[in-house]
Design a protein around this motif. Structure first.
Motif, PDB file in Angstrom:
ATOM      1  N   THR A  65       0.832  -1.205   0.000  1.00 35.50           N
ATOM      2  CA  THR A  65       0.000   0.000   0.000  1.00 35.50           C
ATOM      3  C   THR A  65       0.863   1.251   0.000  1.00 35.50           C
ATOM      4  O   THR A  65       0.608   2.202  -0.754  1.00 35.50           O
ATOM      5  CB  THR A  65      -0.923   0.001   1.223  1.00 35.50           C
ATOM      6  N   ARG A  66       1.903   1.247   0.828  1.00 34.93           N
ATOM      7  CA  ARG A  66       2.811   2.400   0.860  1.00 34.93           C
ATOM      8  C   ARG A  66       3.538   2.563  -0.467  1.00 34.93           C
ATOM      9  O   ARG A  66       3.748   3.689  -0.931  1.00 34.93           O
ATOM     10  CB  ARG A  66       3.818   2.232   1.987  1.00 34.93           C
ATOM     11  N   GLU A  67       3.921   1.435  -1.068  1.00 37.39           N
ATOM     12  CA  GLU A  67       4.628   1.509  -2.347  1.00 37.39           C
ATOM     13  C   GLU A  67       3.728   2.099  -3.433  1.00 37.39           C
ATOM     14  O   GLU A  67       4.157   2.943  -4.227  1.00 37.39           O
ATOM     15  CB  GLU A  67       5.092   0.108  -2.746  1.00 37.39           C
ATOM     16  N   VAL A  68       2.460   1.679  -3.459  1.00 38.25           N
ATOM     17  CA  VAL A  68       1.516   2.212  -4.446  1.00 38.25           C
ATOM     18  C   VAL A  68       1.274   3.694  -4.189  1.00 38.25           C
ATOM     19  O   VAL A  68       1.264   4.511  -5.132  1.00 38.25           O
ATOM     20  CB  VAL A  68       0.188   1.422  -4.415  1.00 38.25           C
ATOM     21  N   ALA A  69       1.085   4.074  -2.927  1.00 34.26           N
ATOM     22  CA  ALA A  69       0.854   5.484  -2.599  1.00 34.26           C
ATOM     23  C   ALA A  69       2.052   6.337  -2.994  1.00 34.26           C
ATOM     24  O   ALA A  69       1.893   7.445  -3.522  1.00 34.26           O
ATOM     25  CB  ALA A  69       0.570   5.628  -1.110  1.00 34.26           C
ATOM     26  N   VAL A 127       1.990   6.733  -6.787  1.00 33.68           N
ATOM     27  CA  VAL A 127       0.958   7.679  -7.217  1.00 33.68           C
ATOM     28  C   VAL A 127       1.396   9.104  -6.919  1.00 33.68           C
ATOM     29  O   VAL A 127       1.256  10.006  -7.760  1.00 33.68           O
ATOM     30  CB  VAL A 127      -0.392   7.349  -6.536  1.00 33.68           C
ATOM     31  N   ALA A 128       1.939   9.327  -5.718  1.00 30.33           N
ATOM     32  CA  ALA A 128       2.391  10.669  -5.363  1.00 30.33           C
ATOM     33  C   ALA A 128       3.506  11.130  -6.290  1.00 30.33           C
ATOM     34  O   ALA A 128       3.523  12.289  -6.738  1.00 30.33           O
ATOM     35  CB  ALA A 128       2.861  10.694  -3.909  1.00 30.33           C
ATOM     36  N   ASP A 181       3.723  14.778 -13.081  1.00 26.92           N
ATOM     37  CA  ASP A 181       2.772  15.374 -14.031  1.00 26.92           C
ATOM     38  C   ASP A 181       2.674  16.883 -13.815  1.00 26.92           C
ATOM     39  O   ASP A 181       2.589  17.652 -14.779  1.00 26.92           O
ATOM     40  CB  ASP A 181       1.382  14.738 -13.880  1.00 26.92           C
ATOM     41  N   ARG A 182       2.685  17.344 -12.577  1.00 28.30           N
ATOM     42  CA  ARG A 182       2.607  18.790 -12.310  1.00 28.30           C
ATOM     43  C   ARG A 182       3.842  19.508 -12.836  1.00 28.30           C
ATOM     44  O   ARG A 182       3.743  20.584 -13.398  1.00 28.30           O
ATOM     45  CB  ARG A 182       2.481  19.035 -10.806  1.00 28.30           C
TER      46      ARG A 182
END
Length: 81
Positions: A54-58, A61-62, A68-69
């Motif tokens: 879960t931490r790796e996916v988060a 994504v971050a 992207d920004r």
């Protein structure tokens, strides 16, 4: 109380069956305790793995959103220049 009864009224039994029963019950409890501990250890391992993923996916994504920004802001700067 049983201890206050005369010896003639107390049953004449051997303590061996009770001793064997106690040992068997003790072994059963040890087996069940060990089995429970193994299941707990496996659950903790699986839960830890789920938290790690879960931490790796988060984090992914971050990172993707931050990337992207930055790309969007650089494109805007290039269009504005």
């Amino acid at each position: 109380a049983v201890a206050s009864l005369p010896a003639a009224l107390l049953p004449r039994t051997s303590p061996v069956p009770m001793s064997l029963f106690g040992q068997a019950l003790g072994l059963l409890l040890v087996f069940r305790t060990n089995n429970t501990y193994q299941r707990l250890a496996e659950a903790r391992t699986l839960w830890g793995r789920a938290i790690y993923l879960t931490r790796e996916v988060a984090q992914g994504v971050a990172t993707a959103l931050l990337f992207d920004r930055r790309v969007a802001s650089k494109e805007e700067e290039m269009e504005g220049a």
